[in-house]
Design a protein around this motif. Structure first.
Motif, PDB file in Angstrom:
ATOM      1  N   ARG A 212      20.446   1.718   8.355  1.00  0.00           N
ATOM      2  CA  ARG A 212      21.493   1.081   7.562  1.00  0.00           C
ATOM      3  C   ARG A 212      21.371  -0.439   7.608  1.00  0.00           C
ATOM      4  NH1 ARG A 212      25.252   4.188   9.185  1.00  0.00           N
ATOM      5  NH2 ARG A 212      25.907   2.931  10.948  1.00  0.00           N
ATOM      6  N   ARG A 213      20.991  -0.994   8.764  1.00  0.00           N
ATOM      7  CA  ARG A 213      20.849  -2.442   8.880  1.00  0.00           C
ATOM      8  C   ARG A 213      19.602  -2.950   8.171  1.00  0.00           C
ATOM      9  NH1 ARG A 213      22.488  -3.747  15.217  1.00  0.00           N
ATOM     10  NH2 ARG A 213      24.664  -3.029  15.089  1.00  0.00           N
ATOM     11  N   ALA A 214      18.518  -2.137   8.188  1.00  0.00           N
ATOM     12  CA  ALA A 214      17.264  -2.590   7.575  1.00  0.00           C
ATOM     13  C   ALA A 214      17.198  -2.283   6.092  1.00  0.00           C
ATOM     14  CB  ALA A 214      16.076  -1.932   8.281  1.00  0.00           C
ATOM     15  N   PHE A 215      18.147  -1.564   5.564  1.00  0.00           N
ATOM     16  CA  PHE A 215      18.124  -1.206   4.145  1.00  0.00           C
ATOM     17  C   PHE A 215      18.285  -2.462   3.287  1.00  0.00           C
ATOM     18  CE2 PHE A 215      20.219   0.204   0.211  1.00  0.00           C
ATOM     19  CZ  PHE A 215      19.317   1.175  -0.201  1.00  0.00           C
ATOM     20  N   PRO A 216      17.463  -2.608   2.220  1.00  0.00           N
ATOM     21  CA  PRO A 216      17.554  -3.816   1.367  1.00  0.00           C
ATOM     22  C   PRO A 216      18.816  -3.800   0.505  1.00  0.00           C
ATOM     23  CG  PRO A 216      15.931  -2.288   0.485  1.00  0.00           C
ATOM     24  CD  PRO A 216      16.367  -1.720   1.800  1.00  0.00           C
ATOM     25  N   SER A 217      19.894  -4.354   1.040  1.00  0.00           N
ATOM     26  CA  SER A 217      21.164  -4.366   0.297  1.00  0.00           C
ATOM     27  C   SER A 217      21.140  -5.302  -0.898  1.00  0.00           C
ATOM     28  CB  SER A 217      22.305  -4.776   1.241  1.00  0.00           C
ATOM     29  OG  SER A 217      22.376  -3.895   2.345  1.00  0.00           O
ATOM     30  N   SER A 218      20.121  -6.156  -0.977  1.00  0.00           N
ATOM     31  CA  SER A 218      20.042  -7.085  -2.109  1.00  0.00           C
ATOM     32  C   SER A 218      19.674  -6.382  -3.407  1.00  0.00           C
ATOM     33  CB  SER A 218      19.017  -8.181  -1.797  1.00  0.00           C
ATOM     34  OG  SER A 218      17.747  -7.601  -1.529  1.00  0.00           O
ATOM     35  N   ASP A 219      19.092  -5.198  -3.318  1.00  0.00           N
ATOM     36  CA  ASP A 219      18.727  -4.441  -4.511  1.00  0.00           C
ATOM     37  C   ASP A 219      19.993  -3.754  -5.036  1.00  0.00           C
ATOM     38  OD1 ASP A 219      17.620  -2.906  -6.490  1.00  0.00           O
ATOM     39  OD2 ASP A 219      15.908  -2.238  -5.286  1.00  0.00           O
ATOM     40  N   LEU A 222      19.652  -0.156  -6.692  1.00  0.00           N
ATOM     41  CA  LEU A 222      19.440   0.920  -5.711  1.00  0.00           C
ATOM     42  C   LEU A 222      20.718   1.218  -4.938  1.00  0.00           C
ATOM     43  CD1 LEU A 222      17.528   2.867  -4.270  1.00  0.00           C
ATOM     44  CD2 LEU A 222      16.863   0.990  -2.755  1.00  0.00           C
ATOM     45  N   VAL A 223      21.440   0.180  -4.531  1.00  0.00           N
ATOM     46  CA  VAL A 223      22.705   0.382  -3.815  1.00  0.00           C
ATOM     47  C   VAL A 223      23.710   1.138  -4.680  1.00  0.00           C
ATOM     48  CG1 VAL A 223      24.672  -0.799  -2.780  1.00  0.00           C
ATOM     49  CG2 VAL A 223      22.352  -1.624  -2.329  1.00  0.00           C
ATOM     50  N   GLU A 224      23.724   0.808  -5.960  1.00  0.00           N
ATOM     51  CA  GLU A 224      24.652   1.486  -6.870  1.00  0.00           C
ATOM     52  C   GLU A 224      24.317   2.974  -6.998  1.00  0.00           C
ATOM     53  OE1 GLU A 224      26.195   1.145 -11.524  1.00  0.00           O
ATOM     54  OE2 GLU A 224      24.729  -0.269 -10.702  1.00  0.00           O
ATOM     55  N   GLN A 225      23.032   3.292  -7.100  1.00  0.00           N
ATOM     56  CA  GLN A 225      22.628   4.691  -7.184  1.00  0.00           C
ATOM     57  C   GLN A 225      22.942   5.455  -5.901  1.00  0.00           C
ATOM     58  OE1 GLN A 225      18.490   4.307  -8.184  1.00  0.00           O
ATOM     59  NE2 GLN A 225      18.862   4.282 -10.394  1.00  0.00           N
ATOM     60  N   ILE A 226      22.768   4.799  -4.754  1.00  0.00           N
ATOM     61  CA  ILE A 226      23.087   5.456  -3.473  1.00  0.00           C
ATOM     62  C   ILE A 226      24.578   5.708  -3.367  1.00  0.00           C
ATOM     63  CG2 ILE A 226      23.080   5.159  -0.965  1.00  0.00           C
ATOM     64  CD1 ILE A 226      20.350   5.804  -2.072  1.00  0.00           C
ATOM     65  N   ASN A 227      25.389   4.754  -3.765  1.00  0.00           N
ATOM     66  CA  ASN A 227      26.842   4.911  -3.669  1.00  0.00           C
ATOM     67  C   ASN A 227      27.368   6.017  -4.582  1.00  0.00           C
ATOM     68  OD1 ASN A 227      27.143   2.905  -1.732  1.00  0.00           O
ATOM     69  ND2 ASN A 227      27.349   1.284  -3.278  1.00  0.00           N
ATOM     70  N   LYS A 228      26.644   6.292  -5.679  1.00  0.00           N
ATOM     71  CA  LYS A 228      27.067   7.401  -6.534  1.00  0.00           C
ATOM     72  C   LYS A 228      26.918   8.739  -5.831  1.00  0.00           C
ATOM     73  CE  LYS A 228      26.000   5.285 -11.042  1.00  0.00           C
ATOM     74  NZ  LYS A 228      25.122   5.395 -12.247  1.00  0.00           N
ATOM     75  N   LEU A 229      25.846   8.871  -5.037  1.00  0.00           N
ATOM     76  CA  LEU A 229      25.588  10.142  -4.355  1.00  0.00           C
ATOM     77  C   LEU A 229      26.365  10.255  -3.044  1.00  0.00           C
ATOM     78  CD1 LEU A 229      21.721  10.412  -4.879  1.00  0.00           C
ATOM     79  CD2 LEU A 229      23.518  11.555  -6.181  1.00  0.00           C
ATOM     80  N   ALA A 230      26.382   9.185  -2.257  1.00  0.00           N
ATOM     81  CA  ALA A 230      27.050   9.198  -0.946  1.00  0.00           C
ATOM     82  C   ALA A 230      27.774   7.877  -0.766  1.00  0.00           C
ATOM     83  CB  ALA A 230      26.034   9.415   0.177  1.00  0.00           C
ATOM     84  N   PRO A 231      29.040   7.800  -1.130  1.00  0.00           N
ATOM     85  CA  PRO A 231      29.759   6.515  -1.081  1.00  0.00           C
ATOM     86  C   PRO A 231      29.883   5.923   0.317  1.00  0.00           C
ATOM     87  CG  PRO A 231      30.934   8.128  -2.428  1.00  0.00           C
ATOM     88  CD  PRO A 231      29.860   8.876  -1.718  1.00  0.00           C
ATOM     89  N   ASP A 232      29.929   6.770   1.360  1.00  0.00           N
ATOM     90  CA  ASP A 232      30.151   6.272   2.723  1.00  0.00           C
ATOM     91  C   ASP A 232      28.859   6.071   3.498  1.00  0.00           C
ATOM     92  OD1 ASP A 232      32.855   6.439   2.202  1.00  0.00           O
ATOM     93  OD2 ASP A 232      33.004   8.512   2.962  1.00  0.00           O
ATOM     94  N   LEU A 233      27.719   6.291   2.883  1.00  0.00           N
ATOM     95  CA  LEU A 233      26.466   6.252   3.635  1.00  0.00           C
ATOM     96  C   LEU A 233      26.111   4.842   4.092  1.00  0.00           C
ATOM     97  CD1 LEU A 233      24.061   7.853   4.680  1.00  0.00           C
ATOM     98  CD2 LEU A 233      22.941   7.502   2.471  1.00  0.00           C
ATOM     99  N   LEU A 234      26.362   3.848   3.247  1.00  0.00           N
ATOM    100  CA  LEU A 234      25.997   2.471   3.579  1.00  0.00           C
ATOM    101  C   LEU A 234      27.127   1.682   4.240  1.00  0.00           C
ATOM    102  CD1 LEU A 234      24.012   1.513   0.349  1.00  0.00           C
ATOM    103  CD2 LEU A 234      23.105   2.229   2.572  1.00  0.00           C
ATOM    104  N   LYS A 235      28.263   2.356   4.468  1.00  0.00           N
ATOM    105  CA  LYS A 235      29.390   1.670   5.096  1.00  0.00           C
ATOM    106  C   LYS A 235      29.293   1.798   6.605  1.00  0.00           C
ATOM    107  CE  LYS A 235      32.561   2.439   1.227  1.00  0.00           C
ATOM    108  NZ  LYS A 235      33.840   3.063   0.811  1.00  0.00           N
ATOM    109  N   THR A 236      29.704   0.730   7.290  1.00  0.00           N
ATOM    110  CA  THR A 236      29.716   0.713   8.752  1.00  0.00           C
ATOM    111  C   THR A 236      31.118   1.022   9.235  1.00  0.00           C
ATOM    112  OG1 THR A 236      27.976  -0.943   8.759  1.00  0.00           O
ATOM    113  CG2 THR A 236      29.198  -0.628  10.818  1.00  0.00           C
ATOM    114  N   SER A 237      31.239   2.088  10.050  1.00  0.00           N
ATOM    115  CA  SER A 237      32.565   2.473  10.537  1.00  0.00           C
ATOM    116  C   SER A 237      33.045   1.507  11.608  1.00  0.00           C
ATOM    117  CB  SER A 237      32.519   3.903  11.104  1.00  0.00           C
ATOM    118  OG  SER A 237      31.618   3.970  12.187  1.00  0.00           O
ATOM    119  N   ASP A 238      34.361   1.479  11.805  1.00  0.00           N
ATOM    120  CA  ASP A 238      34.948   0.586  12.812  1.00  0.00           C
ATOM    121  C   ASP A 238      34.491   0.940  14.211  1.00  0.00           C
ATOM    122  OD1 ASP A 238      36.235  -0.676  10.758  1.00  0.00           O
ATOM    123  OD2 ASP A 238      38.103   0.482  10.987  1.00  0.00           O
TER     124      ASP A 238
END
Length: 615
Positions: A212-219, A222-238
C-alpha cells in the motif's frame, strides 16, 4: 479477454510435468502457430522482414493479436527462467554475460507486456474493459518487477510488485477463483518480502502495508479503477496508523509460552496469529450453536482454525529459514525468540488437531460403546423419535476400529510435540504430555477390549481392561494434582478436563468388575462342561447350596427320596465308655470271666470298744 487465466494455465500445464525448457519450446510452437493464423509468419528460407506493430484497430478486428503479444512476453520470460534454472547451482552465482542475457530477455518480455497495456488503454478502439486493462497492467508490472529483481533495483522492484499485488487483490474481490491468490502467495509476496529486506524496510511491516505504501498513488486513472473494485483497499486504517507494525487490526504484539513472553517482530506471524484467534472465536460460536449436532459437522468446524494455525507455523518457519540464509547465528536473540514462537504455534496447531480427533470420537472421547452412532441428520431424528436399532456385531467392531485409528493419530501427535524445540528440557510439560498420552492409551485399550468382548474372548478383554484401568489411574493421579486450564464450554483440544478423566476412571472401574465376573462365569461353565458325572450319581442340590449352579438347577435331584440312612459325624467319646455294655449288631457276646478263687483266711477276733480298745 481473460489475460491472467491464459498465462497462468499455460504455465501450470507446462511446469506440471516439465521445466522451463519445456515451457519455452511449447511457447515457440504456439507463437509460430499464432503467426500462421494471422498470416504474418516468415516463410521457410525466406528473408526476414520486420513485422508491423500491433495496433488497437488490429486487436479489435482479431483477438489473436492479444495472444501474440502475450506469447511474445511469455516466451522471453520462459527463456530467462530457463537460463536462471540452468545456472542456479553455480558456486559464484549468476554473473557476467549470463546475468546480462537473463536481464535482456526479461526486459524484452516487460516491453511486450507494456505495449499491450498501451494498446488496450485505447478503449474506444480496442473494445477492452476496465478488468482487461487492469489484468494487463498487473501482468506487465509483474514482468517488470522480475526484471528489476535481477537488476537488483530493489526500490523499483518493490514498486512494480506492489502495483501487481494491489491490482490482483482488487480483482480477487470480484472474480472468483484461486488464480490471483496463488499468484500472490507463490510469486509476488515472496519477491516483495525479499526486495523490502534488501531495501532496509523493517521486517515488522506486513506485506499488505508495504504494498500500500509503495503503490504509485500519483497514477490517478489506476487509483480510480482500483477504488471502483475495492474502495477500502488503498485506505489506511486507524489501528494500522497507531500501531505501525502490523498490516491487520487486532494483531498480537507478543506471544506467551510456558510463562515466557516473547515479542513478535515479524508482521506475517502476527497476522497469522490474529487469523488464528479469529478462527478460534468462530469455532466456539459454531460449536455452541444448535445447528451443529453430528460429530462430522463438529470436526468440519475445526478446518478453519487448523488452516490458520498451519499458516502461522509456516510463517514462523519461513522467517527462521530466511535468518539462517542470512548467516544469523543460532545464539542470536532473534532466532531464540523465533524458536520459542515456533514451539508455541506448533503446539497450538497440534492441539487443535487432537481436538478434532476427540470430536470425531464421539461423546466422552468415545469412551461409551454407543457413542456417535449416527452419521446423518435423518438417522439422528430417527434415534430421537424411535427406539434405537440393535446394530450387528460387525458394524460395532468397525466403529471400534475407527476409534482406535483416531487414538493412534492422537498419540502420534502427542509424540510429535515432544520433538519441538525446548520441550525435552521442560519436565513439567513432559509429565503433562505423558499423562495425556496415558489417557488416550486407556481409551485405545478399552476400545480393543470391547472388540474382544464382542467376539466372546473374555480373558483378552479382561487383560486389556485391566491395562486401561492402570493407565487411567496414573493419568488421573497427575490431573488431580495439577488440574486443567480448559473450561467446560471451550472447544476441545489437547487439554484434558477433570470431568473427562473422572468419567473414564469410573467407567473403567465398572468395566473391570464386569469383565472379571464374565471370566468367572466362563470358567464355571467350562468346569461344568468338563464334568461327566451321570445324573444319578450327582449330589442333591440341598447338599450344594454353597455352590453357584452354572449348569442350571437339576429339579430332579433336589433331595434324596426316599431318604436313606446315612452316617452322621458325632463325638466318639460316649461310645468308648459304653463299649463293653452295648451289644452292636454282628458282634458275638463276650463270655463272662470266671471268678478267681481266693485262699481262706483265719477269722480275726472282733474288736470291741472305742477305737479298738477293749474294756
Amino acid at each position: 479477454m481473460d489475460i491472467t487465466n491464459f498465462v497462468v494455465s499455460a504455465r501450470n500445464q507446462a511446469l506440471l510435468y516439465g521445466d522451463y525448457n519445456t515451457y519455452h519450446k511449447q511457447l515457440v510452437k504456439k507463437l509460430h502457430n499464432c503467426r500462421k493464423r494471422l498470416n504474418i509468419v516468415t516463410k521457410n528460407r525466406g528473408k526476414f522482414s520486420k513485422k508491423d506493430t500491433v495496433t488497437a484497430e488490429k486487436l479489435a478486428e482479431n483477438h489473436e493479436f492479444l495472444h501474440l503479444q502475450l506469447l511474445t512476453a511469455e516466451r522471453a520470460w520462459a527463456h530467462a527462467m530457463r537460463f536462471k534454472a540452468i545456472h542456479s547451482a553455480d558456486t559464484k552465482g549468476i554473473t557476467g554475460r549470463t546475468r546480462s542475457h537473463i536481464i535482456s530477455r526479461l526486459d524484452k518480455g516487460a516491453r511486450a507486456a507494456e505495449d499491450l497495456v498501451k494498446i488496450l488503454s485505447d478503449t474506444s478502439t480496442s473494445g477492452a474493459g476496465d478488468t482487461d486493462i487492469l489484468e494487463a497492467r498487473a501482468y506487465a508490472s509483474m514482468i517488470r518487477g522480475a526484471t528489476q529483481f535481477e537488476k537488483q533495483s530493489w526500490e523499483a522492484c518493490v514498486r512494480s510488485y506492489a502495483t501487481a499485488r494491489i491490482i490482483y487483490t482488487a480483482l480477487g474481490t470480484t472474480i472468483k477463483g484461486d488464480i490471483f491468490r496463488d499468484l500472490l502467495s507463490e510469486t509476488i509476496d515472496p519477491s516483495i518480502r525479499y526486495a523490502a529486506y534488501q531495501s532496509k524496510i523493517p521486517r515488522t511491516l506486513a506485506i499488505p502495508t508495504i504494498a500500500r505504501r509503495a503503490f504509485p498513488s500519483s497514477d490517478s486513472s489506476l487509483v480510480e479503477q482500483i477504488n471502483k473494485l475495492a474502495p477500502d483497499l488503498l485506505k489506511t486504517s486507524d489501528s494500522d496508523a497507531q500501531r505501525g507494525q502490523v498490516g491487520a487490526p487486532n494483531a498480537p504484539q507478543t506471544i506467551t509460552w510456558r510463562s515466557r513472553e516473547v515479542k513478535i517482530e515479524d508482521a506475517a506471524i502476527a497476522i497469522a496469529l490474529a487469523s488464528t484467534d479469529t478462527a478460534t472465536s468462530r469455532l466456539a460460536g459454531k460449536l455452541a450453536s444448535s445447528d451443529i449436532i453430528l460429530p462430522k459437522e463438529m470436526a468440519a468446524a475445526y478446518d478453519e482454525v487448523l488452516t490458520a494455525s498451519q499458516d502461522a507455523a509456516d510463517a514462523t518457519k519461513r522467517v527462521i529459514d530466511e535468518l539462517k540464509e542470512e548467516g544469523v547465528s543460532q545464539n542470536d536473540p532473534r532466532v531464540q525468540s523465533l524458536q520459542i514462537t515456533r514451539t508455541a504455534v506448533n503446539y497450538q496447531m497440534i492441539s487443535w488437531r487432537i481436538g478434532r480427533n476427540r470430536v470425531l470420537s464421539g461423546e466422552h472421547d468415545g469412551a461409551l460403546l454407543d457413542s456417535a452412532p449416527t452419521t446423518t441428520r435423518k438417522s439422528k431424528k430417527d434415534a430421537t423419535s424411535q427406539k434405537p436399532k440393535i446394530e450387528p456385531t460387525g458394524r460395532k467392531i468397525s466403529r471400534l476400529k475407527d476409534k482406535v485409528v483416531l487414538y493412534d493419530s492422537t498419540i502420534q501427535s502427542i509424540d510429535s510435540i515432544k520433538e519441538l524445540p525446548g520441550v525435552a528440557a521442560d519436565e513439567g510439560l513432559l509429565e503433562q504430555l505423558n499423562a495425556t498420552a496415558r489417557y488416550f492409551h486407556a481409551l485405545k485399550s478399552l476400545a480393543i477390549a470391547r472388540s474382544h468382548s464382542l467376539i466372546y474372548q473374555s480373558l483378552n478383554a479382561l487383560v486389556l481392561t485391566k491395562h486401561a484401568f492402570d493407565e487411567c489411574q496414573q493419568s488421573a493421579a497427575f490431573f488431580s494434582k495439577h488440574g486443567s486450564s480448559s473450561t467446560e464450554t471451550s472447544p476441545r483440544n489437547i487439554e484434558i478436563r477433570q470431568s473427562d478423566i473422572q468419567f473414564l476412571h469410573k467407567l473403567l472401574k465398572g468395566e473391570l468388575q464386569r469383565c472379571r465376573a464374565i471370566v468367572e462365569m466362563d470358567n464355571l461353565r467350562q468346569k461344568a462342561a468338563n464334568n461327566t458325572v451321570p445324573p444319578a450319581a450327582r449330589i442333591p442340590l440341598v447338599h450344594r447350596l454353597s455352590e453357584y449352579p452354572a449348569e442350571g438347577v437339576d429339579l430332579e435331584r433336589l433331595v434324596d427320596f426316599p431318604p436313606k440312612v446315612d452316617p452322621i459325624p458325632v463325638k466318639p467319646l460316649f461310645f468308648d465308655v459304653a463299649w463293653n455294655y452295648i451289644e452292636y449288631p454282628g458282634k458275638a457276646p463276650a463270655a463272662a470271666p470266671e471268678p478267681e478263687e481266693k485262699p481262706a483266711q483265719p477269722a480275726q477276733p472282733q474288736k470291741k470298744g472305742w477305737f479298738g480298745f477293749g474294756r
